[in-house]
Design a protein around this motif. Structure first.
Motif, PDB file in Angstrom:
ATOM      1  N   TYR A 123      27.036  43.728  15.562  1.00  0.00           N
ATOM      2  CA  TYR A 123      26.262  43.579  14.327  1.00  0.00           C
ATOM      3  C   TYR A 123      25.530  42.243  14.420  1.00  0.00           C
ATOM      4  CZ  TYR A 123      25.239  43.179   9.303  1.00  0.00           C
ATOM      5  OH  TYR A 123      24.605  43.030   8.086  1.00  0.00           O
ATOM      6  N   ASP A 124      24.216  42.297  14.547  1.00  0.00           N
ATOM      7  CA  ASP A 124      23.405  41.103  14.758  1.00  0.00           C
ATOM      8  C   ASP A 124      23.211  40.351  13.440  1.00  0.00           C
ATOM      9  OD1 ASP A 124      21.740  39.142  15.651  1.00  0.00           O
ATOM     10  OD2 ASP A 124      20.363  40.483  16.702  1.00  0.00           O
ATOM     11  N   LEU A 125      23.650  39.091  13.400  1.00  0.00           N
ATOM     12  CA  LEU A 125      23.536  38.292  12.186  1.00  0.00           C
ATOM     13  C   LEU A 125      22.167  37.656  12.010  1.00  0.00           C
ATOM     14  CD1 LEU A 125      27.016  36.499  12.144  1.00  0.00           C
ATOM     15  CD2 LEU A 125      26.225  38.313  10.627  1.00  0.00           C
ATOM     16  N   VAL A 126      21.284  37.852  12.962  1.00  0.00           N
ATOM     17  CA  VAL A 126      19.927  37.297  12.837  1.00  0.00           C
ATOM     18  C   VAL A 126      19.248  37.814  11.572  1.00  0.00           C
ATOM     19  CG1 VAL A 126      17.622  37.268  13.879  1.00  0.00           C
ATOM     20  CG2 VAL A 126      19.643  36.930  15.310  1.00  0.00           C
ATOM     21  N   ARG A 127      19.562  39.045  11.196  1.00  0.00           N
ATOM     22  CA  ARG A 127      18.950  39.648  10.005  1.00  0.00           C
ATOM     23  C   ARG A 127      19.337  38.899   8.720  1.00  0.00           C
ATOM     24  NH1 ARG A 127      21.977  45.398  10.300  1.00  0.00           N
ATOM     25  NH2 ARG A 127      22.184  44.807  12.479  1.00  0.00           N
ATOM     26  N   LEU A 128      20.414  38.110   8.782  1.00  0.00           N
ATOM     27  CA  LEU A 128      20.874  37.366   7.609  1.00  0.00           C
ATOM     28  C   LEU A 128      20.591  35.871   7.713  1.00  0.00           C
ATOM     29  CD1 LEU A 128      24.311  39.156   7.017  1.00  0.00           C
ATOM     30  CD2 LEU A 128      22.125  39.612   5.909  1.00  0.00           C
ATOM     31  N   GLN A 129      19.805  35.476   8.700  1.00  0.00           N
ATOM     32  CA  GLN A 129      19.524  34.057   8.888  1.00  0.00           C
ATOM     33  C   GLN A 129      18.835  33.445   7.680  1.00  0.00           C
ATOM     34  OE1 GLN A 129      20.503  32.138  11.632  1.00  0.00           O
ATOM     35  NE2 GLN A 129      19.898  30.484  10.236  1.00  0.00           N
ATOM     36  N   ARG A 130      18.012  34.212   7.011  1.00  0.00           N
ATOM     37  CA  ARG A 130      17.299  33.689   5.841  1.00  0.00           C
ATOM     38  C   ARG A 130      18.280  33.353   4.711  1.00  0.00           C
ATOM     39  NH1 ARG A 130      14.426  30.192   4.405  1.00  0.00           N
ATOM     40  NH2 ARG A 130      13.346  30.391   2.425  1.00  0.00           N
ATOM     41  N   VAL A 131      19.354  34.119   4.581  1.00  0.00           N
ATOM     42  CA  VAL A 131      20.386  33.816   3.581  1.00  0.00           C
ATOM     43  C   VAL A 131      21.026  32.466   3.892  1.00  0.00           C
ATOM     44  CG1 VAL A 131      22.600  34.552   2.619  1.00  0.00           C
ATOM     45  CG2 VAL A 131      20.848  36.253   3.145  1.00  0.00           C
ATOM     46  N   VAL A 132      21.358  32.252   5.160  1.00  0.00           N
ATOM     47  CA  VAL A 132      21.952  30.986   5.597  1.00  0.00           C
ATOM     48  C   VAL A 132      21.004  29.828   5.310  1.00  0.00           C
ATOM     49  CG1 VAL A 132      22.773  29.681   7.600  1.00  0.00           C
ATOM     50  CG2 VAL A 132      23.330  32.119   7.377  1.00  0.00           C
ATOM     51  N   ASP A 133      19.748  29.987   5.706  1.00  0.00           N
ATOM     52  CA  ASP A 133      18.764  28.917   5.543  1.00  0.00           C
ATOM     53  C   ASP A 133      18.538  28.576   4.073  1.00  0.00           C
ATOM     54  OD1 ASP A 133      18.464  28.800   8.269  1.00  0.00           O
ATOM     55  OD2 ASP A 133      16.635  30.011   8.323  1.00  0.00           O
ATOM     56  N   LYS A 134      18.531  29.596   3.219  1.00  0.00           N
ATOM     57  CA  LYS A 134      18.268  29.361   1.803  1.00  0.00           C
ATOM     58  C   LYS A 134      19.366  28.536   1.155  1.00  0.00           C
ATOM     59  CE  LYS A 134      15.666  29.593  -1.709  1.00  0.00           C
ATOM     60  NZ  LYS A 134      14.367  28.874  -1.664  1.00  0.00           N
ATOM     61  N   LEU A 135      20.614  28.848   1.463  1.00  0.00           N
ATOM     62  CA  LEU A 135      21.724  28.086   0.892  1.00  0.00           C
ATOM     63  C   LEU A 135      21.706  26.635   1.390  1.00  0.00           C
ATOM     64  CD1 LEU A 135      24.582  30.731   1.103  1.00  0.00           C
ATOM     65  CD2 LEU A 135      23.456  29.901  -0.943  1.00  0.00           C
ATOM     66  N   ALA A 136      21.375  26.457   2.657  1.00  0.00           N
ATOM     67  CA  ALA A 136      21.264  25.099   3.196  1.00  0.00           C
ATOM     68  C   ALA A 136      20.129  24.340   2.516  1.00  0.00           C
ATOM     69  CB  ALA A 136      21.037  25.159   4.705  1.00  0.00           C
ATOM     70  N   GLU A 137      19.013  25.013   2.291  1.00  0.00           N
ATOM     71  CA  GLU A 137      17.871  24.388   1.618  1.00  0.00           C
ATOM     72  C   GLU A 137      18.233  23.964   0.197  1.00  0.00           C
ATOM     73  OE1 GLU A 137      14.837  27.347   1.838  1.00  0.00           O
ATOM     74  OE2 GLU A 137      14.672  27.205   4.024  1.00  0.00           O
ATOM     75  N   GLN A 138      19.013  24.776  -0.496  1.00  0.00           N
ATOM     76  CA  GLN A 138      19.423  24.434  -1.861  1.00  0.00           C
ATOM     77  C   GLN A 138      20.249  23.153  -1.880  1.00  0.00           C
ATOM     78  OE1 GLN A 138      21.490  27.925  -3.188  1.00  0.00           O
ATOM     79  NE2 GLN A 138      19.626  29.054  -3.709  1.00  0.00           N
ATOM     80  N   ALA A 139      21.162  23.025  -0.930  1.00  0.00           N
ATOM     81  CA  ALA A 139      22.005  21.826  -0.867  1.00  0.00           C
ATOM     82  C   ALA A 139      21.170  20.589  -0.565  1.00  0.00           C
ATOM     83  CB  ALA A 139      23.081  22.008   0.202  1.00  0.00           C
ATOM     84  N   VAL A 140      20.285  20.696   0.401  1.00  0.00           N
ATOM     85  CA  VAL A 140      19.449  19.556   0.783  1.00  0.00           C
ATOM     86  C   VAL A 140      18.494  19.188  -0.349  1.00  0.00           C
ATOM     87  CG1 VAL A 140      17.654  18.767   2.383  1.00  0.00           C
ATOM     88  CG2 VAL A 140      19.636  20.025   3.245  1.00  0.00           C
ATOM     89  N   SER A 141      17.968  20.182  -1.044  1.00  0.00           N
ATOM     90  CA  SER A 141      17.071  19.924  -2.174  1.00  0.00           C
ATOM     91  C   SER A 141      17.788  19.142  -3.271  1.00  0.00           C
ATOM     92  CB  SER A 141      16.548  21.250  -2.736  1.00  0.00           C
ATOM     93  OG  SER A 141      15.735  21.031  -3.869  1.00  0.00           O
ATOM     94  N   SER A 142      19.046  19.498  -3.548  1.00  0.00           N
ATOM     95  CA  SER A 142      19.827  18.759  -4.545  1.00  0.00           C
ATOM     96  C   SER A 142      20.047  17.315  -4.103  1.00  0.00           C
ATOM     97  CB  SER A 142      21.179  19.442  -4.766  1.00  0.00           C
ATOM     98  OG  SER A 142      21.014  20.727  -5.319  1.00  0.00           O
ATOM     99  N   MET A 143      20.300  17.123  -2.827  1.00  0.00           N
ATOM    100  CA  MET A 143      20.483  15.769  -2.298  1.00  0.00           C
ATOM    101  C   MET A 143      19.233  14.929  -2.478  1.00  0.00           C
ATOM    102  SD  MET A 143      21.188  14.627   1.677  1.00  0.00           S
ATOM    103  CE  MET A 143      19.528  15.153   2.179  1.00  0.00           C
ATOM    104  N   MET A 144      18.070  15.512  -2.223  1.00  0.00           N
ATOM    105  CA  MET A 144      16.815  14.757  -2.272  1.00  0.00           C
ATOM    106  C   MET A 144      16.512  14.233  -3.672  1.00  0.00           C
ATOM    107  SD  MET A 144      15.944  14.633   0.843  1.00  0.00           S
ATOM    108  CE  MET A 144      14.297  13.931   0.737  1.00  0.00           C
ATOM    109  N   GLN A 145      17.080  14.857  -4.708  1.00  0.00           N
ATOM    110  CA  GLN A 145      16.882  14.368  -6.070  1.00  0.00           C
ATOM    111  C   GLN A 145      17.556  13.020  -6.291  1.00  0.00           C
ATOM    112  OE1 GLN A 145      17.795  17.401  -9.064  1.00  0.00           O
ATOM    113  NE2 GLN A 145      17.374  19.004  -7.561  1.00  0.00           N
ATOM    114  N   TRP A 146      18.523  12.673  -5.452  1.00  0.00           N
ATOM    115  CA  TRP A 146      19.246  11.415  -5.572  1.00  0.00           C
ATOM    116  C   TRP A 146      18.609  10.299  -4.736  1.00  0.00           C
ATOM    117  CZ3 TRP A 146      24.438  10.668  -7.741  1.00  0.00           C
ATOM    118  CH2 TRP A 146      24.885  11.780  -8.459  1.00  0.00           C
ATOM    119  N   ILE A 147      17.707  10.675  -3.839  1.00  0.00           N
ATOM    120  CA  ILE A 147      17.134   9.698  -2.912  1.00  0.00           C
ATOM    121  C   ILE A 147      15.671   9.497  -3.271  1.00  0.00           C
ATOM    122  CG2 ILE A 147      16.698   9.159  -0.477  1.00  0.00           C
ATOM    123  CD1 ILE A 147      18.997  11.120   0.183  1.00  0.00           C
TER     124      ILE A 147
END
Length: 346
Positions: free
Chosen positions: A249-273
């Motif tokens: 089962y190739d997880l490449v099809r779900l890479q966008r889900v992974v990237d989106k959650l990572a982007e949300q975390a980094v976006s929250s961090m940038m509000q503090w910097i």
């Protein structure tokens, strides 16, 4: 006699600890942050069934921990994913399991870590709980004479500065350490080695959130509940397919889900910097560095991101270095003559 310093980083997914020091090399080991309780010591089994675990007695129960803890698993996997994790017997069992595996009966200084957001709240109580005599099971005890608690990313900062010979040169320079862990996504802004508290924080958007989101997507696609987050973790990390129903089962099809959650975390961090352009050093560390690397690089397109070697062990190696530096300073102070001996009026 030199002081014995050791470090442990009990994370929400992995427990990392220092096993020894040889020159500039700091040897480490780890095991999953899972502790299975039982009324009796399950490690005292027939030789054919022995596994690489230890059994730690706490509160009338025995908690089995160690590299082979998956062999002790039942259908229910208990995890302590909450802010009071350090108050639980599971945390203490993991910590004491690491102490037992170190094979050191007396530790003069033990260094442990906390997520940035919990440092002020739990530092004093954790240092108190870590100090004293610990029953680590198997008829063994370990005495900890003094404990020191650091913010987890601060360990990576110390390790980075030491490993790159920049400790002196980084004085007063602004730095950012990004530390995606099992449960929390931590970041630390510093001036030199000093924490800038109001720009540093952590939030509950770590590796476990990513893995659970992927598991949920897989469950909806295959029509049955799928919760093997360890298998997802391994497949994503090694960039290979999962095996479901004996088929890849190739997880490449779900890479966008992974990237989106990572982007949300980094976006929250940038509000503090508020001044990202001024950062001289941006360091990415932690067991989840590989999952968040793309999002961190996108947030700082004009700056170099330093991804630490063996990022999972960066914090605990930094704890060890900071502890040894502190112990050396204290030993020097303790051996200085007092005011009366040098004729200074008090």
């Amino acid at each position: 006699m030199s002081l014995v310093v050791r470090a442990v980083d009990v994370g929400y997914r992995q427990t990392k600890f220092v096993t020894g020091i040889a020159g500039a090399s700091i040897r480490c080991a780890s095991f999953p942050s899972v502790a299975y309780p039982s009324k009796r010591d399950q490690t005292k089994l027939a030789a054919i069934e022995r596994r690489q675990t230890v059994s730690v007695p706490i509160g009338g129960l025995f908690y089995e921990v160690g590299p082979d803890v998956a062999l002790a698993a039942d259908a229910f996997r208990a995890s302590q994913m909450h802010d009071r994790f350090t108050d639980t017997p599971e945390y203490l069992a993991l910590l004491r399991g690491a102490l037992r595996m170190m094979n050191v009966p007396v530790i003069d200084l033990l260094v442990v870590g906390l997520p940035v957001a919990l440092l002020t709240l739990r530092k004093a109580s954790l240092e108190k709980a870590m100090t004293g005599i610990h029953d680590v099971g198997g008829g063994k005890r370990v005495e900890v004479k003094k404990a020191m608690v650091m913010a987890q990313p601060q360990g990576a900062l110390v390790y980075y500065a030491t490993a790159t010979n920049r400790l002196a040169g980084m004085k007063d320079q602004p730095s950012l350490v990004v530390d995606p862990g099992g449960r929390t996504f931590d970041w630390l802004v510093s001036r030199g080695m000093r924490l800038v508290q109001k720009k540093s924080h952590s939030l509950n958007r770590g590796v476990s959130d990513v893995l659970r989101a992927v598991a949920s997507e897989i469950s909806m696609e295959i029509g049955t509940r799928y919760m093997d987050v360890d298998a997802i973790d391994e497949a994503l990390r090694l960039e290979r397919p999962l095996i479901l129903h004996q088929r890849p089962y190739d997880l490449v099809r779900l890479q966008r889900v992974v990237d989106k959650l990572a982007e949300q975390a980094v976006s929250s961090m940038m509000q503090w910097i508020d001044d990202p352009y001024s950062l001289r050093h941006i360091v990415l560390t932690g067991g989840g560095a590989w999952l968040f690397k793309r999002a961190v690089k996108a947030a700082f397109p004009k700056q170099k991101i330093q991804v630490l070697r063996d990022p999972m062990y960066a914090n605990v190696r930094g704890f060890q270095i900071a502890g040894m530096n502190f112990a050396q300073t204290q030993a020097t102070v303790d051996h200085l003559p007092n005011a009366k001996q040098v004729g200074v009026k008090s």
